[in-house]
Design a protein around this motif. Structure first.
Motif, PDB file in Angstrom:
ATOM      1  N   TRP A 170      -9.051   8.631  10.028  1.00  0.00           N
ATOM      2  CA  TRP A 170      -7.836   8.829  10.177  1.00  0.00           C
ATOM      3  C   TRP A 170      -7.513   9.465   8.706  1.00  0.00           C
ATOM      4  O   TRP A 170      -7.543   9.176   7.731  1.00  0.00           O
ATOM      5  CB  TRP A 170      -6.914   7.602  10.521  1.00  0.00           C
ATOM      6  CG  TRP A 170      -5.492   8.214  10.705  1.00  0.00           C
ATOM      7  CD1 TRP A 170      -4.305   8.232   9.844  1.00  0.00           C
ATOM      8  CD2 TRP A 170      -4.947   8.782  11.933  1.00  0.00           C
ATOM      9  NE1 TRP A 170      -3.418   8.737  10.372  1.00  0.00           N
ATOM     10  CE2 TRP A 170      -3.430   9.025  11.860  1.00  0.00           C
ATOM     11  CE3 TRP A 170      -5.441   8.854  13.359  1.00  0.00           C
ATOM     12  CZ2 TRP A 170      -2.733   9.764  12.818  1.00  0.00           C
ATOM     13  CZ3 TRP A 170      -4.436   9.507  14.291  1.00  0.00           C
ATOM     14  CH2 TRP A 170      -3.259   9.858  13.892  1.00  0.00           C
ATOM     15  N   SER A 171      -6.824  10.583   8.846  1.00  0.00           N
ATOM     16  CA  SER A 171      -5.947  11.233   7.726  1.00  0.00           C
ATOM     17  C   SER A 171      -4.514  11.533   7.758  1.00  0.00           C
ATOM     18  O   SER A 171      -4.237  12.137   8.802  1.00  0.00           O
ATOM     19  CB  SER A 171      -6.996  12.352   7.186  1.00  0.00           C
ATOM     20  OG  SER A 171      -8.275  12.216   6.982  1.00  0.00           O
ATOM     21  N   GLY A 172      -3.634  11.134   6.980  1.00  0.00           N
ATOM     22  CA  GLY A 172      -2.352  11.536   7.037  1.00  0.00           C
ATOM     23  C   GLY A 172      -1.517  10.411   7.369  1.00  0.00           C
ATOM     24  O   GLY A 172      -1.976   9.178   7.866  1.00  0.00           O
ATOM     25  N   GLY A 173      -0.205  10.965   7.961  1.00  0.00           N
ATOM     26  CA  GLY A 173       0.822   9.760   8.296  1.00  0.00           C
ATOM     27  C   GLY A 173       0.867   9.488   9.601  1.00  0.00           C
ATOM     28  O   GLY A 173      -0.079  10.268  10.335  1.00  0.00           O
ATOM     29  N   ILE A 174       1.392   8.747  10.397  1.00  0.00           N
ATOM     30  CA  ILE A 174       1.221   8.471  11.873  1.00  0.00           C
ATOM     31  C   ILE A 174       1.852   9.681  12.687  1.00  0.00           C
ATOM     32  O   ILE A 174       1.180   9.807  13.793  1.00  0.00           O
ATOM     33  CB  ILE A 174       2.080   7.121  12.397  1.00  0.00           C
ATOM     34  CG1 ILE A 174       2.124   6.984  13.748  1.00  0.00           C
ATOM     35  CG2 ILE A 174       3.699   7.614  12.026  1.00  0.00           C
ATOM     36  CD1 ILE A 174       0.676   6.351  13.791  1.00  0.00           C
TER      37      ILE A 174
END
Length: 143
Positions: free
Chosen positions: A11-15
């Motif tokens: 996973w990369s980044g915000g929700i």
């Protein structure tokens, strides 16, 4: 006997703006994309709930094949759909239920034997045992 299988996620980044991918040890899934959009808004990609649903449908159907074999029956075909319910609850989200829908063609089966086998498989497949969710089942025997 102990068997271990693995899956992985990146996973990369915000929700909401992030993006992830999931992969399986077997390679059946290789960097399959998932994110907020595919999980909550019907966007392209996969999501944990549909993967759980597929795993539960597969596990239950395979377990039922074994239970039927113990009873001297062999299915011509079994088709199972698992529907996973994800609900927003206090503190986040929870999988609150799984509903299994089964349509089976089993030569020589009667309704009583079929119902007993389906219930035994639902209660004893390893994925069913994993959940604390309410797991329900509709099983229909075709003539």
């Amino acid at each position: 006997m102990i068997i271990k299988k693995s899956g992985s996620a990146v996973w990369s980044g915000g929700i909401k703006d992030g993006i992830g991918s999931v992969s399986t040890e077997s390679g059946v899934l290789a960097k399959a994309p998932y994110g907020f959009n595919s999980r909550f808004e019907g966007g392209k990609g996969t999501n944990p709930e549909e993967l759980i649903a597929a795993a539960h449908a597969g596990c239950f159907t395979m377990a039922l094949s074994g239970v039927l074999g113990e009873a001297g029956m062999t299915a011509k075909e079994m088709n199972t759909t698992a529907t996973v319910t994800l609900e927003k609850v206090e503190g986040g989200f929870s999988i609150s239920a799984v509903h299994l829908t089964l349509v089976a063609s089993i030569p020589g089966a009667n309704q009583h034997a079929f119902d007993a086998a389906a219930l035994k498989a639902k209660e004893n497949c390893p994925v069913s045992k994993l959940f604390n969710a309410n797991i329900t089942l509709d099983a229909r025997l075709q003539g």
